[in-house]
Design a protein around this motif. Structure first.
Motif, short mmCIF file in Angstrom:
data_model
loop_
_atom_site.label_atom_id
_atom_site.label_comp_id
_atom_site.label_asym_id
_atom_site.label_seq_id
_atom_site.Cartn_x
_atom_site.Cartn_y
_atom_site.Cartn_z
N PHE A 94 24.07 -9.73 28.95
CA PHE A 94 22.71 -9.46 28.20
C PHE A 94 21.65 -10.16 28.80
O PHE A 94 21.93 -11.25 29.36
N PRO A 95 20.57 -9.68 28.48
CA PRO A 95 19.22 -10.30 29.21
C PRO A 95 19.17 -11.81 28.76
O PRO A 95 19.25 -12.06 27.79
N ASP A 96 18.59 -12.72 29.69
CA ASP A 96 18.41 -14.17 29.33
C ASP A 96 17.33 -14.19 28.18
O ASP A 96 17.31 -15.01 27.45
N ALA A 97 16.43 -13.36 28.08
CA ALA A 97 15.19 -13.36 26.92
C ALA A 97 16.12 -13.10 25.54
O ALA A 97 15.47 -13.68 24.70
N GLU A 98 17.36 -12.73 25.50
CA GLU A 98 17.96 -12.50 24.06
C GLU A 98 18.22 -13.95 23.72
O GLU A 98 18.44 -14.07 22.54
N LEU A 99 18.43 -15.05 24.80
CA LEU A 99 18.76 -16.11 24.21
C LEU A 99 17.47 -16.94 23.59
O LEU A 99 17.85 -17.86 22.74
N ASP A 100 16.33 -16.49 23.63
CA ASP A 100 15.12 -17.04 23.09
C ASP A 100 15.67 -16.68 21.35
O ASP A 100 14.67 -17.23 20.57
N THR A 101 16.29 -15.71 20.82
CA THR A 101 16.45 -15.44 19.69
C THR A 101 17.60 -16.23 18.93
O THR A 101 17.86 -16.06 17.59
N TYR A 102 17.97 -17.24 19.71
CA TYR A 102 19.12 -18.15 19.10
C TYR A 102 18.97 -18.69 17.95
O TYR A 102 17.89 -19.29 17.51
N MET A 103 19.86 -18.35 16.76
CA MET A 103 19.81 -18.80 15.47
C MET A 103 18.65 -18.25 14.48
O MET A 103 18.39 -18.61 13.40
N GLN A 104 17.85 -17.33 15.22
CA GLN A 104 16.76 -16.80 14.27
C GLN A 104 17.34 -15.60 13.28
O GLN A 104 18.46 -15.04 13.50
N PRO A 105 16.31 -15.60 12.20
CA PRO A 105 17.08 -14.45 11.24
C PRO A 105 17.27 -13.09 11.87
O PRO A 105 16.35 -12.54 12.73
N MET A 106 18.35 -12.56 11.76
CA MET A 106 18.82 -11.18 12.15
C MET A 106 19.29 -11.08 13.61
O MET A 106 19.34 -10.10 14.39
N SER A 107 19.39 -12.48 14.28
CA SER A 107 19.69 -12.38 15.82
C SER A 107 21.27 -11.98 16.02
O SER A 107 21.94 -12.45 15.22
N LYS A 108 21.52 -11.51 17.21
CA LYS A 108 22.64 -11.22 17.44
C LYS A 108 23.52 -12.60 17.89
O LYS A 108 24.51 -12.67 17.75
N LEU A 109 22.72 -13.53 18.00
CA LEU A 109 22.98 -14.86 18.58
C LEU A 109 23.10 -15.75 17.34
O LEU A 109 22.33 -16.50 17.34
N ASN A 110 24.19 -15.83 16.54
CA ASN A 110 24.12 -16.67 15.37
C ASN A 110 24.99 -18.03 15.50
O ASN A 110 25.31 -18.28 16.82
N GLY A 111 25.37 -18.79 14.65
CA GLY A 111 26.14 -19.79 14.78
C GLY A 111 27.44 -19.74 15.54
O GLY A 111 27.95 -20.65 15.91
N PRO A 113 30.29 -17.01 17.34
CA PRO A 113 30.13 -15.68 18.32
C PRO A 113 30.72 -14.58 17.54
O PRO A 113 31.81 -14.59 16.83
N ASN A 114 30.24 -13.46 17.68
CA ASN A 114 30.64 -12.16 16.77
C ASN A 114 30.82 -11.00 17.78
O ASN A 114 29.84 -10.57 18.28
N ARG A 115 31.91 -10.45 17.96
CA ARG A 115 32.46 -9.45 18.80
C ARG A 115 31.69 -8.14 18.41
O ARG A 115 31.40 -7.20 19.29
N ASN A 116 31.26 -7.96 17.24
CA ASN A 116 30.41 -6.78 16.73
C ASN A 116 29.16 -6.74 17.17
O ASN A 116 28.33 -5.82 17.17
N TYR A 117 28.73 -8.01 17.67
CA TYR A 117 27.26 -8.09 17.87
C TYR A 117 27.00 -8.25 19.38
O TYR A 117 25.75 -7.78 19.71
N LEU A 118 27.90 -8.91 20.00
CA LEU A 118 27.76 -9.30 21.48
C LEU A 118 28.82 -8.62 22.40
O LEU A 118 29.91 -8.76 22.18
N PRO A 119 28.49 -8.13 23.59
CA PRO A 119 29.29 -7.75 24.70
C PRO A 119 29.87 -8.87 25.25
O PRO A 119 29.28 -10.11 25.44
N GLY A 120 31.17 -9.11 25.56
CA GLY A 120 31.78 -10.16 26.17
C GLY A 120 32.53 -11.11 25.14
O GLY A 120 33.21 -12.06 25.67
#
Length: 280
Positions: A94-111, A113-120
């Motif tokens: 996924f793009p580097d810009a996605e990392l800027d959402t880390y831990m934000q509300p509704m982010s796919k990058l939560n505390g 890892p969840n296979r339903n949110y992120l590839p890999g």
């Protein structure tokens, strides 16, 4: 299918691995600083291992993350998402810009890892002691199907106090799962204390040998040692492989190095700037 491992000495991946490991430390620390949440000490101890796997060992295609021929990697120490998300992004999932959402509300990058949110992400982790049992099941499936993919799993060392790991270890040894590789991030620190003060693990290598595993003890920050150990063919070994990677929590930053406070510490502005000056 993309083969990340190099084809030979002319394409030595170790310099790239070193470059990516540094990038993982810098990017994950920025994520933790901006979110004021995370586990940077463990991110840093695992960075070299993750860089070696994704840029020297694993067989995968980020454009087809469910390719049945891919190697499987399970991030059992799922609280160290800063490093894990960074390496997945660097590997093209996924793009580097996605990392800027880390831990934000509704982010796919939560505390965790969840296979339903992120590839890999092969499986959801976070509750410790689940990754090795899941990876063992994946390896059993591969063995039954005569598949040629390999399964790798990274655990913390404090995590080994969970009994589910030893049930999986017994099963893997009994079934002679040579397609399974366990890497232990042996930084000797867990939340609040040293592992040996909490529940003695040593002699850790002898414990795994007693369960029927082949054991290698290496410097977990030595990219060459990691690459050669993890890339070696398992064919004919007849045992699962346990790599005890001796590491340091907070590796690379002076005030974090081997400091239990940075298990889940978050930096202030001065600490962040100092760390970025040191991570070069």
């Amino acid at each position: 299918m993309a083969f990340v491992a190099s084809a030979g000495p002319a394409n030595d991946p170790v310099p790239l691995i070193a470059e990516k490991a540094l990038w993982i430390r810098r990017r994950s620390f920025r994520m933790v600083y901006e979110a004021q949440l995370g586990h940077p000490g463990g991110d840093f101890s695992a960075a070299d291992i993750l860089a070696t796997l994704y840029f020297g060992v694993l067989r995968f295609d980020p454009k087809n993350p469910r390719d049945p021929g891919r190697d499987r990697f399970v991030m059992s120490k799922g609280h160290c998402t800063g490093a894990f998300y960074s390496v997945l992004s660097a590997a093209g999932y996924f793009p580097d810009a996605e990392l800027d959402t880390y831990m934000q509300p509704m982010s796919k990058l939560n505390g965790h890892p969840n296979r339903n949110y992120l590839p890999g992400v092969e499986t959801n982790t976070g509750p410790l002691g689940h990754g090795l049992p899941v990876a063992t099941g994946i390896a059993v499936a591969g063995q039954i199907d005569y598949a040629d993919f390999r399964t790798f799993v990274l655990t913390g060392d404090g995590e080994l106090q969970e009994g589910s790991n030893w049930e999986a270890a017994l099963t893997a040894g009994h079934r002679k799962l040579e397609n399974l590789t366990l890497i232990i991030d042996r930084n000797r620190l867990q939340q609040g204390a040293r592992t040996e003060e909490t529940a003695t693990l040593d002699p850790l290598d002898d414990k795994w040998r007693a369960f029927g595993w082949h054991v290698e003890v290496i410097d977990g920050h030595d990219h060459r040692a990691l690459y050669e150990t993890l890339r070696a063919s398992p064919k004919g070994r007849g045992k699962p492989l346990c790599v005890i990677a001796n590491t340091f929590k907070g590796k690379g930053v002076s005030f974090m190095h081997d400091n239990v406070a940075w298990h889940h510490g978050v930096p202030n502005k001065d600490q962040y700037e100092q760390a970025m000056r040191e991570l070069v």
